[in-house]
Design a protein around this motif. Sequence first.
Motif, PDB file in Angstrom:
ATOM      1  N   ASN A   1      -7.837 -11.764  -0.731  1.00  0.00           N
ATOM      2  CA  ASN A   1      -7.170 -12.777  -0.904  1.00  0.00           C
ATOM      3  C   ASN A   1      -6.281 -12.908   0.560  1.00  0.00           C
ATOM      4  OD1 ASN A   1      -5.102 -12.089  -1.264  1.00  0.00           O
ATOM      5  ND2 ASN A   1      -4.886 -12.259  -3.522  1.00  0.00           N
TER       6      ASN A   1
ATOM      7  N   ASN B   1      -6.631  -1.754  -2.631  1.00  0.00           N
ATOM      8  CA  ASN B   1      -6.600  -2.868  -3.691  1.00  0.00           C
ATOM      9  C   ASN B   1      -6.575  -4.269  -2.613  1.00  0.00           C
ATOM     10  OD1 ASN B   1      -6.193  -4.716  -5.950  1.00  0.00           O
ATOM     11  ND2 ASN B   1      -5.703  -3.465  -7.275  1.00  0.00           N
TER      12      ASN B   1
ATOM     13  N   ILE C   1      -9.818   1.421 -11.539  1.00  0.00           N
ATOM     14  CA  ILE C   1      -9.429   2.905 -12.108  1.00  0.00           C
ATOM     15  C   ILE C   1     -10.541   3.539 -12.000  1.00  0.00           C
ATOM     16  CG2 ILE C   1      -7.908   2.415 -13.789  1.00  0.00           C
ATOM     17  CD1 ILE C   1     -10.057   0.994 -16.203  1.00  0.00           C
TER      18      ILE C   1
ATOM     19  N   CYS D   1       0.427  -4.296 -14.680  1.00  0.00           N
ATOM     20  CA  CYS D   1      -0.542  -4.167 -14.644  1.00  0.00           C
ATOM     21  C   CYS D   1      -0.591  -5.230 -13.718  1.00  0.00           C
ATOM     22  CB  CYS D   1      -0.888  -4.605 -15.998  1.00  0.00           C
ATOM     23  SG  CYS D   1      -3.140  -5.334 -15.309  1.00  0.00           S
ATOM     24  N   ILE D   2      -0.802  -5.294 -12.216  1.00  0.00           N
ATOM     25  CA  ILE D   2      -0.343  -5.863 -10.969  1.00  0.00           C
ATOM     26  C   ILE D   2      -1.480  -7.070 -11.639  1.00  0.00           C
ATOM     27  CG2 ILE D   2       0.045  -6.769  -9.139  1.00  0.00           C
ATOM     28  CD1 ILE D   2       1.909  -4.415 -10.083  1.00  0.00           C
ATOM     29  N   SER D   3      -2.941  -6.810 -12.073  1.00  0.00           N
ATOM     30  CA  SER D   3      -3.924  -7.869 -11.746  1.00  0.00           C
ATOM     31  C   SER D   3      -3.319  -8.683 -12.560  1.00  0.00           C
ATOM     32  CB  SER D   3      -5.206  -6.976 -12.192  1.00  0.00           C
ATOM     33  OG  SER D   3      -5.080  -5.916 -11.355  1.00  0.00           O
TER      34      SER D   3
ATOM     35  N   PRO E   1       1.665   5.125  -1.833  1.00  0.00           N
ATOM     36  CA  PRO E   1       0.862   6.590  -2.525  1.00  0.00           C
ATOM     37  C   PRO E   1       1.581   6.488  -3.883  1.00  0.00           C
ATOM     38  CG  PRO E   1       2.510   7.303  -0.998  1.00  0.00           C
ATOM     39  CD  PRO E   1       1.840   5.512  -0.424  1.00  0.00           C
TER      40      PRO E   1
ATOM     41  N   PRO F   1      -2.641   9.758   1.030  1.00  0.00           N
ATOM     42  CA  PRO F   1      -2.059   8.497   0.854  1.00  0.00           C
ATOM     43  C   PRO F   1      -1.336   7.736   1.694  1.00  0.00           C
ATOM     44  CG  PRO F   1      -0.690  10.848   1.307  1.00  0.00           C
ATOM     45  CD  PRO F   1      -1.784  11.126   1.662  1.00  0.00           C
TER      46      PRO F   1
ATOM     47  N   GLY G   1      -6.459  -7.229  -4.032  1.00  0.00           N
ATOM     48  CA  GLY G   1      -7.037  -8.184  -5.553  1.00  0.00           C
ATOM     49  C   GLY G   1      -7.829  -8.590  -6.267  1.00  0.00           C
TER      50      GLY G   1
ATOM     51  N   GLU H   1       1.302  12.332 -12.316  1.00  0.00           N
ATOM     52  CA  GLU H   1       1.465  12.171 -10.627  1.00  0.00           C
ATOM     53  C   GLU H   1       2.307  11.544  -9.799  1.00  0.00           C
ATOM     54  OE1 GLU H   1      -1.205   9.875  -8.383  1.00  0.00           O
ATOM     55  OE2 GLU H   1      -1.721  10.164  -6.906  1.00  0.00           O
TER      56      GLU H   1
ATOM     57  N   VAL I   1      -1.009   8.683 -14.817  1.00  0.00           N
ATOM     58  CA  VAL I   1      -0.103   8.091 -13.048  1.00  0.00           C
ATOM     59  C   VAL I   1       1.169   8.470 -13.622  1.00  0.00           C
ATOM     60  CG1 VAL I   1       0.762   5.420 -12.182  1.00  0.00           C
ATOM     61  CG2 VAL I   1      -1.555   5.743 -13.038  1.00  0.00           C
TER      62      VAL I   1
ATOM     63  N   TYR J   1       0.026 -10.679  -3.798  1.00  0.00           N
ATOM     64  CA  TYR J   1      -1.440  -9.256  -2.892  1.00  0.00           C
ATOM     65  C   TYR J   1      -2.901  -9.878  -3.655  1.00  0.00           C
ATOM     66  CZ  TYR J   1       3.004  -8.461  -0.714  1.00  0.00           C
ATOM     67  OH  TYR J   1       3.672  -7.918   0.320  1.00  0.00           O
ATOM     68  N   ASN J   2      -2.254 -10.299  -5.033  1.00  0.00           N
ATOM     69  CA  ASN J   2      -3.891  -9.887  -5.591  1.00  0.00           C
ATOM     70  C   ASN J   2      -3.795 -11.225  -6.873  1.00  0.00           C
ATOM     71  OD1 ASN J   2      -5.710  -8.892  -7.227  1.00  0.00           O
ATOM     72  ND2 ASN J   2      -4.010  -6.998  -8.027  1.00  0.00           N
TER      73      ASN J   2
ATOM     74  N   HIS K   1      -0.682   1.881  -7.724  1.00  0.00           N
ATOM     75  CA  HIS K   1      -1.974   2.084  -7.324  1.00  0.00           C
ATOM     76  C   HIS K   1      -3.101   0.291  -6.878  1.00  0.00           C
ATOM     77  CE1 HIS K   1      -2.898   6.607  -7.620  1.00  0.00           C
ATOM     78  NE2 HIS K   1      -1.581   6.578  -8.478  1.00  0.00           N
ATOM     79  N   GLU K   2      -1.602  -0.575  -7.298  1.00  0.00           N
ATOM     80  CA  GLU K   2      -1.826  -1.921  -7.249  1.00  0.00           C
ATOM     81  C   GLU K   2      -0.874  -2.484  -6.369  1.00  0.00           C
ATOM     82  OE1 GLU K   2      -3.376  -3.094 -10.957  1.00  0.00           O
ATOM     83  OE2 GLU K   2      -1.786  -1.567 -11.344  1.00  0.00           O
ATOM     84  N   PRO K   3      -1.439  -3.243  -5.852  1.00  0.00           N
ATOM     85  CA  PRO K   3      -1.036  -3.931  -4.329  1.00  0.00           C
ATOM     86  C   PRO K   3       0.069  -4.580  -5.366  1.00  0.00           C
ATOM     87  CG  PRO K   3      -2.768  -5.511  -4.889  1.00  0.00           C
ATOM     88  CD  PRO K   3      -2.506  -3.484  -6.229  1.00  0.00           C
TER      89      PRO K   3
ATOM     90  N   ILE L   1      -8.650  -3.012 -16.758  1.00  0.00           N
ATOM     91  CA  ILE L   1      -7.567  -1.555 -18.010  1.00  0.00           C
ATOM     92  C   ILE L   1      -7.738  -2.974 -19.215  1.00  0.00           C
ATOM     93  CG2 ILE L   1      -6.070  -0.509 -18.506  1.00  0.00           C
ATOM     94  CD1 ILE L   1      -5.216  -0.113 -15.632  1.00  0.00           C
TER      95      ILE L   1
ATOM     96  N   GLN M   1       1.172  -1.350   0.211  1.00  0.00           N
ATOM     97  CA  GLN M   1       0.123  -0.391  -0.325  1.00  0.00           C
ATOM     98  C   GLN M   1       0.594   1.475  -0.076  1.00  0.00           C
ATOM     99  OE1 GLN M   1      -3.076   0.474  -0.233  1.00  0.00           O
ATOM    100  NE2 GLN M   1      -2.793   2.913   0.333  1.00  0.00           N
TER     101      GLN M   1
ATOM    102  N   LYS N   1      -3.643 -13.631   1.179  1.00  0.00           N
ATOM    103  CA  LYS N   1      -2.052 -12.768   2.082  1.00  0.00           C
ATOM    104  C   LYS N   1      -2.797 -10.804   1.861  1.00  0.00           C
ATOM    105  CE  LYS N   1       2.324 -11.754  -0.341  1.00  0.00           C
ATOM    106  NZ  LYS N   1       3.641 -12.208  -1.386  1.00  0.00           N
TER     107      LYS N   1
ATOM    108  N   LEU O   1      -4.031   6.938 -19.211  1.00  0.00           N
ATOM    109  CA  LEU O   1      -4.330   6.739 -18.415  1.00  0.00           C
ATOM    110  C   LEU O   1      -2.413   6.791 -17.209  1.00  0.00           C
ATOM    111  CD1 LEU O   1      -6.008   5.519 -15.122  1.00  0.00           C
ATOM    112  CD2 LEU O   1      -5.112   3.318 -15.732  1.00  0.00           C
TER     113      LEU O   1
END
Lengths: 386, 139
Positions: free
Chosen positions: B59, B14, B23, A355-357, A13, B44, B16, A116, A113, A39-40, A16-18, A66, A11, B61, A109
Amino acid sequence: MVIVEIPIGPQHPALHEPIMLKVRTEGEEVVEVSVNTGYNHRGIEKLLEKNSWVRGMYISGRVCGICNAVHMQTYVQGVEKLMGVEPPPRANYIRTLVMELERIHSHMLVAAVMAEIIGFDTLFMLLMRDRERVMYLKELVTGNRVHADIHMLGGVKRDLDEVRRDRILSELKIVEERIKYYMKVFEEDYTIMKRLSEVGVIRKSEALRLSIVGPTLRASGIKSDVRSDDPYAAYSEIPFNVVSRDEGDSWARMMVRFGEALESVSIARYTVEKLPQGPAIPKTIPRATKPGEVISRVEAPRGELLYHIVSVGGANPYRVKIRTPSFLNILNTEKVYIGHRLADVPVIFASYDPCISCTERVMVIDEKSGKKTYVSMRDLARVRVG
Amino acid sequence: MKAIRYSPWVMHFNAGACNGCDIEVLAALTPFFDPERLGVKLAPNPRHADIIIVTGALNKKAAERLRRLYDQTPSPKFVIACGACAISGGVFSGSYPLFSRADSVVPVDVYVPGCPPRPEAVIYGIKKLLDRVGEHGGD
């Protein structure tokens, strides 16, 4: 000097993804980066085996929010090959249109990002505002903002009418102007150049050795694009250029994406203008396949996406193996961070358009014997009741 | 409590998700939808946050991390479960790595359904929560 280990994520800033980047630094300089994921993980490949061919379509779309239409296209074109079904040309054009709209919004996108991350919040907000136009277009074509879900085995679910075609063309004109403007900002802004150029350079030979794919590869000077190398959907009939640059740094990757977004606008315009007549929606949906296996490739916004689908007949797939572009781009480039400053780590990471997913699901399968799996499995086992 | 009502800071976690909800949450925090008129701002850090937006099929984890983030957030705090996956598992329900639903790990105040929910729905969820905080003074 003392080496300090700094965890970035899951987590954080800047991300945006774990995902967790374990950064070891000596002063400000990065000496080692290791990527820790898990994590995903959602067990999608197993879910695909358990569900029917038609249900699998929706699960494959939900690998990634996405690039969902691209995932669906890869799955559907593979299954269609197994079933011996050919989609009508009009359906192919509509699929292409949706995939190109997705590419435009994905590239916008990542530019947002990136803005930012380097602290240019105004540009982030402006890019996100104009990205809404593309989302609107996607909703106009498919009925959904994010998950397009327009593919169906043997065609598409929704047809395009004249009114919506005109609306798409007029919106695309505005989108094109805005992308050209942002491209100019990224080209000329002093701060952006300072933060991005010469940061995270991947040379041509290195890119080939690490099997990098997509815009990250093309920014290192190699023109490789599945859309032109192995055309699918309607790409064999549509003229377009493969954008590439020679610098190989983070800035070149962003510029390749902007160039591609402009190409995508012209492809989308071509598909709308030259939309063939005829049916697009299939009357019947095939339910079962013959035994066999198929490899299906598609150029996702982040690079080559590959599905290997095995069928032993019947209503379910026997095995679906997914190889996503981010998997290669994130995990093979751990060495690129070394020698840069700590503040450059999020910049380099974002320049791969991670793209972590997509990445997660592949991880566990590939790393069964590795050391990292041991760590993530231990975490997995430590179930905590809240 | 009053401060939260007028300017809630939102942290997004997020757990999982497929990125679809993420988005859309991100889009909901940008000028086109303009949640800053309600005082909503992206935080943040869990220690700055008042509201945690959880997306995704939780999930095993991520469940542990979510609980840790929740413990780190100062009280009073609220949780919004965003999207079908955070509410019930969505298309992934029954998959082996899934822990359970978001509300089995942390107490959830507002559920925003959809796959993914539209940015308007996310803002509506936040507004509902703020109204409830105004009426009852929160939990």
